[in-house]
Design an enzyme around this catalytic site. Structure first.
Site, mmCIF file in Angstrom:
data_model
loop_
_atom_site.group_PDB
_atom_site.id
_atom_site.type_symbol
_atom_site.label_atom_id
_atom_site.label_comp_id
_atom_site.label_asym_id
_atom_site.label_seq_id
_atom_site.Cartn_x
_atom_site.Cartn_y
_atom_site.Cartn_z
ATOM 1 N N ASP A 84 0.826 -1.200 0.000
ATOM 2 C CA ASP A 84 0.000 0.000 0.000
ATOM 3 C C ASP A 84 0.868 1.261 0.000
ATOM 4 O OD1 ASP A 84 -2.244 1.547 0.036
ATOM 5 O OD2 ASP A 84 -2.692 1.263 2.158
ATOM 6 N N GLY A 85 0.512 2.206 -0.841
ATOM 7 C CA GLY A 85 1.166 3.515 -0.778
ATOM 8 C C GLY A 85 1.909 3.950 -2.022
#
Length: 302
Positions: free
Chosen positions: A79-80
């Site tokens: 994520d990210g």
């Protein structure tokens, strides 16, 4: 003068040389913090080995006891990528490319440290709702990496499995997936699972449908269905260790979303406040140290 020489020599012998060795061995920046992380991890591993040796031959050990001090299966929600790119004034595709590079680097680190299975939530079913150009770019990136990393998979004898719903995946990518899985299916000891168009709900649903079909055809009795039977119908049955010991979600989000809903019932959950492209060797080492401390704190055998 002699005293100063002794101090310098002692510093080189005790701190500098071991520090440089640790930095090179784990491919992490040379720093006191990383040295202390390594020492804590090594000490914990040694304690677990001693305890295991004491009980060997006298007790019948369960699955957890046989695994040693490190998790055998680590699952990661990547994520990210988009936030990483936005912070740097880059395009979304640049963030995904940086995340893809991190996938291979992280896998190398995991297997080098003795992890058997690494599962990566690379593309969720919900990701199809993203802009078309972003989705197409991700599919192309998957293809590019399957092609470019095949020599690495074969050289290091890493088994590759892709789980998820394959009905929407482009045929060109499906062909590469099948080719990669076939070429690496006999490898043991290192298993990389990529979840593409995967959702935990879909996984449980397809397991239920499979069991319902078997019951309908008289291949299984309803009263024989238990947790172990369901485990074998889930997509993670491709792994020797289907349920992760440690699940990491980068970016600081404290939820597992729609990933491994069944498999993570007894999993340690770790939520570092770092975006996926920045989740390097030092951060991974810190996650493993945290995992071992959790086991020791709650009196669990890892």
């Amino acid at each position: 003068m002699v005293s100063l020489f002794s101090v310098v020599s002692t510093f080189i012998a005790i701190v500098l040389i071991p520090g440089l060795f640790i930095s090179r061995r784990l491919s992490v920046p040379f720093s006191i913090r990383n040295i202390l992380r390594f020492i804590k991890l090594a000490a914990s591993q040694n304690d677990n080995d001693e305890e295991r040796n004491e009980k060997r031959g006298t007790n019948t050990m369960g699955e957890k006891e046989k695994r040693g001090g490190l998790p055998k299966h680590v699952a990661i929600i990547l994520d990210g990528n988009r936030r990483w790119a936005q912070k740097r004034g880059l395009g979304t595709s640049d963030g995904h490319k940086a995340g893809a590079r991190r996938v291979i680097e992280n896998a190398k680190d995991c297997f080098a440290m003795g992890i058997n299975t690494v599962s990566l939530f690379a593309f969720s079913t919900e990701n199809w709702a993203r802009p078309e150009d972003e989705v197409n770019g991700l599919m192309s990136l998957f293809e590019e990496n399957f092609r470019s990393e095949m020599p690495f998979f074969q050289r290091d004898k890493i088994k590759i499995s892709v789980i998820g719903n394959r009905t929407k995946i482009p045929q060109s990518l499906l062909g590469l997936i099948r080719e990669t899985e076939e070429a690496t299916k006999s490898y043991e000891g290192k298993h990389l699972i990529l979840a593409i168009d995967y959702s935990g709900r879909f996984d449980i649903m397809q397991a239920c449908k499979s069991l319902a079909e078997k019951a309908k055809n008289g291949l299984i009795q309803v009263e024989d269905i238990d947790e172990n039977v369901i485990d074998k119908e889930l997509m993670t049955n491709c792994s020797e260790f289907p349920n992760p010991d440690l699940l990491i979600r980068t970016s600081g989000e404290q939820r597992i979303s729609n990933f491994f809903l069944w498999q993570s019932a007894y999993t340690e959950l770790y939520f570092p406040n770092v975006l996926w492209p920045d989740f390097g060797e030092a951060e991974y080492l810190e996650a493993l140290t945290w995992y071992q401390q959790r086991q020791r704190r709650f009196g669990r055998r890892v």
